[in-house]
Design an enzyme around this catalytic site. Structure first.
Site, PDB file in Angstrom:
ATOM      1  N   GLY A  29       0.818  -1.212   0.000  1.00 23.56           N
ATOM      2  CA  GLY A  29       0.000   0.000   0.000  1.00 23.56           C
ATOM      3  C   GLY A  29       0.839   1.243   0.000  1.00 23.56           C
ATOM      4  N   ASN A  30       0.182   2.361   0.204  1.00 21.90           N
ATOM      5  CA  ASN A  30       0.901   3.632   0.269  1.00 21.90           C
ATOM      6  C   ASN A  30       0.243   4.531   1.306  1.00 21.90           C
ATOM      7  OD1 ASN A  30      -1.082   5.531  -1.140  1.00 21.90           O
ATOM      8  ND2 ASN A  30      -0.879   3.865  -2.628  1.00 21.90           N
ATOM      9  N   ARG A  31       0.837   5.687   1.529  1.00 22.29           N
ATOM     10  CA  ARG A  31       0.426   6.552   2.636  1.00 22.29           C
ATOM     11  C   ARG A  31      -0.627   7.594   2.274  1.00 22.29           C
ATOM     12  NH1 ARG A  31       3.978   5.436   6.654  1.00 22.29           N
ATOM     13  NH2 ARG A  31       6.042   4.724   6.001  1.00 22.29           N
ATOM     14  N   SER A  32      -1.258   7.456   1.128  1.00 25.98           N
ATOM     15  CA  SER A  32      -2.261   8.462   0.757  1.00 25.98           C
ATOM     16  C   SER A  32      -3.454   8.395   1.712  1.00 25.98           C
ATOM     17  CB  SER A  32      -2.736   8.226  -0.675  1.00 25.98           C
ATOM     18  OG  SER A  32      -3.716   9.176  -1.002  1.00 25.98           O
ATOM     19  N   ALA A  96      -3.658   7.790  -5.182  1.00 24.28           N
ATOM     20  CA  ALA A  96      -2.337   7.198  -5.355  1.00 24.28           C
ATOM     21  C   ALA A  96      -2.558   5.733  -5.735  1.00 24.28           C
ATOM     22  CB  ALA A  96      -1.524   7.314  -4.070  1.00 24.28           C
TER      23      ALA A  96
END
Ligand code: C5P
Length: 224
Positions: A29-32, A96
């Site tokens: 995943g990502n931090r958006s 994102a």
């Protein structure tokens, strides 16, 4: 009050960050946070639009007055965005989206005792924004009048941004200046908004709601 310059228009906003499953319990995943996408959705509602948010793993309250479609992965997001493509006047890809996903999703939890030395293999995800641009160009027919992309760049913002705008076939590209407590997970943002046919618009550091309205200020005249 705000102009109701998007009255009756259908606006689709993608928000948040995709998750790409590795196994039943893990993901890439990502931090958006979804803050910028939700700010865009609220701003579009305030200006009279019918808004659909394609929301990936966002834990914020739903934007009042918008329809929220929840997705997890890039491929889920692609399906939801393409389903709305035909009726959308505006698509804003603020999410994102993971560029890669695990090549296979394990049905059971991956064990560290696995004898595979390199157990995670990645494959490329579809580039949804580029697909939207190509679809509109290739069909030459109906499709959203305005497609907006976001991009995080750290250097050569204008050159890299213009190249990305062309490559993705979008009308506007909101280039975030990342770093220094900006963008991801913060209430503030700063950006340069590029278009193929007009001057770059610099948006100084400020609340994501303010940036959202500047983006829509540039979108609205393109719908006329
Ligand atoms: O190429 P880059 O990731 O910098 O592009 C960012 C823009 O493209 C964002 O608008 C993002 O939502 C979109 N994107 C996408 N599908 C991907 C990767 C990015 O739609 N697989």
């Amino acid at each position: 009050g705000r102009p109701r310059d998007l009255a009756g228009r259908r606006v689709v906003v993608s928000a948040g960050g995709t998750r790409e499953a590795l196994d039943p319990v893990r993901f890439l995943g990502n931090r958006s946070s979804g803050l910028q996408g939700y700010a865009l959705a609220r701003a579009a509602v305030a200006r009279g639009a019918q808004v659909t948010v394609v929301s990936a793993n966002v834990t914020l309250d739903d934007p009042a007055g918008a329809t929220v479609v929840r997705v997890e992965s890039a491929r889920d997001m692609r399906d939801a965005v393409l389903a709305a493509y035909g009726t959308a006047d505006v698509i804003v890809m603020a999410a994102a989206v993971a560029d890669f996903r695990p090549a296979e999703r394990s049905g059971s939890k991956i064990k560290k005792t696995s004898d595979e030395p390199d157990p995670i293999h990645l494959t490329k995800n579809p580039d949804i924004l580029a697909e939207l641009g190509a679809l509109r160009r290739d069909t030459g027919g109906p499709g959203p009048a305005v497609i907006v992309g976001f991009a995080a760049e750290t250097d050569d913002i204008l050159a890299n941004g213009q190249a990305k705008l062309k490559r993705k076939g979008c009308d506007l590209l909101v280039v975030n200046e990342v770093g220094e407590n900006l963008a991801f997970g913060t209430p503030d943002n700063a950006a340069v908004i590029l278009s193929a046919d007009g001057p770059a618009v610099e948006v100084p550091r400020g609340p994501k709601d303010a940036l959202a309205h500047v983006v829509l200020d540039l979108v609205a005249p393109r719908l006329a």
